[in-house]
Design an enzyme around this catalytic site. Structure first.
Site, PDB file in Angstrom:
ATOM      1  CG  ASN A  10      -1.704   1.225   1.427  1.00  0.00           C
ATOM      2  OD1 ASN A  10      -1.784   2.057   0.518  1.00  0.00           O
ATOM      3  ND2 ASN A  10      -2.310   1.372   2.598  1.00  0.00           N
ATOM      4  CE  LYS A  12       0.015   3.057   4.817  1.00  0.00           C
ATOM      5  NZ  LYS A  12       0.205   3.099   6.268  1.00  0.00           N
ATOM      6  CG  HIS A  92      -5.577   1.673   5.428  1.00  0.00           C
ATOM      7  ND1 HIS A  92      -5.120   2.587   6.355  1.00  0.00           N
ATOM      8  CD2 HIS A  92      -4.539   0.824   5.205  1.00  0.00           C
ATOM      9  CE1 HIS A  92      -3.870   2.296   6.673  1.00  0.00           C
ATOM     10  NE2 HIS A  92      -3.494   1.222   5.993  1.00  0.00           N
ATOM     11  CD  GLU A  94      -2.682   5.240   6.966  1.00  0.00           C
ATOM     12  OE1 GLU A  94      -2.661   5.342   5.728  1.00  0.00           O
ATOM     13  OE2 GLU A  94      -1.747   4.722   7.621  1.00  0.00           O
ATOM     14  CD  GLU A 162      -2.868  -2.582   7.284  1.00  0.00           C
ATOM     15  OE1 GLU A 162      -1.796  -2.812   6.724  1.00  0.00           O
ATOM     16  OE2 GLU A 162      -3.519  -1.528   7.106  1.00  0.00           O
ATOM     17  N   GLY A 168       3.373   2.015  10.719  1.00  0.00           N
ATOM     18  CA  GLY A 168       4.379   3.066  10.589  1.00  0.00           C
ATOM     19  C   GLY A 168       5.131   3.380  11.863  1.00  0.00           C
ATOM     20  CB  SER A 207       5.984  -2.171  11.783  1.00  0.00           C
ATOM     21  OG  SER A 207       5.602  -0.846  12.132  1.00  0.00           O
TER      22      SER A 207
END
Ligand code: 13P
Length: 247
Positions: A10, A12, A92, A94, A162, A168, A207
């Site tokens: 991904n 992003k 996702h 985000e 996730e 991250g 990660s």
């Protein structure tokens, strides 16, 4: 039947035309890997990326639930498919956080993906506070119940777990915690989607690096990874593809 692993990237909000060279490098290194490979770049790169090769399948990062219409700035599953996408990430964390997407929104987007012939990569995952409160399984169970449509099969849907706190950050759950969650997810979907229970692929995301991919892929019910930062460079993502091919 053994499930084929999926190494998914991904990108992003990263990637301009020059980054297509990373896909060319992956194609050169992995003409026929023993796993599926998917990269989800910014929508502007889908068309060019899909034209490059055979190994790397291309996906979107989000889609609107509708096929077309007055939705400025949005993109439909049909438009993604037309550009060459074969999959789309939906839900996702985000998107859930930045755009307030609910489980019901995610479910509608997954159904839109199927309508366009795309695989829906449905994301779930708890926050750090939720895990600390001992609620991780309940939260993810609720997200699965609310986000995965009744028609989901192993062919049209991939689930990505996730944990928000692992994205991250360099922090990864223990292998035991990943196993607990992935076993739980398969059991949970096994109740609602009985005949497909063994067919769903469950990706771990958060990660994942070349250095930890092999041990994560060896965990019970981990069928691949959804990778952010380490998917941007062929040198990093290649290590993850290699680990998925062995596992
Ligand atoms: P990182 O691999 O950068 O932690 O991102 C994970 C992710 O959010 C993939 O969708």
């Amino acid at each position: 039947m053994a499930r084929r692993k999926l190494a998914a990237g991904n990108w992003k909000m990263n990637g301009v035309k020059a980054a297509l060279s990373e896909i060319e490098a992956l194609e050169a290194s992995f003409p026929a890997p023993d796993c599926d490979v998917l990269i989800c770049p910014p929508a502007t790169l889908i068309f060019a990326m899909a034209a490059i090769g055979n190994t790397v399948k291309v996906g979107g990062q989000d889609c609107h639930a509708n096929e077309s219409g007055a939705h400025t700035g949005d993109i439909s599953a049909e438009i993604l498919a037309d550009a060459g996408a074969t999959a789309v990430i939906v839900g996702h964390s985000e998107r859930r956080a930045d755009h307030g997407e609910s489980d019901a929104d995610v479910k509608a987007k997954a159904e839109a993906a199927w309508r366009a012939g795309l695989i829906a990569v449905i994301c779930v995952g708890e926050t750090e506070a939720e895990r600390d409160a001992g609620k991780a399984l309940d939260i993810v169970g609720g997200q699965l119940a609310g986000s995965v449509p009744a028609g989901a099969t192993g062919a049209n849907t991939v689930i990505a777990y996730e944990p928000v706190w692992a994205i991250g950050t360099g922090k990864v759950p223990t292998l035991g915690d990943i196993a607990e969650m992935h076993d739980y997810m398969r059991a949970k979907l096994g109740n609602s989607h009985t005949s497909e229970a063994e067919n769903f692929r469950f990706l771990y995301g958060g990660s994942v690096k070349p250095s930890n991919a092999a041990e994560i892929f060896a965990v019970s019910n981990v069928d691949g990874a959804l990778v952010g930062g380490a998917s941007l460079k062929a040198s990093d993502f290649g290590g993850i593809i290699a680990a998925a091919s062995e596992g």
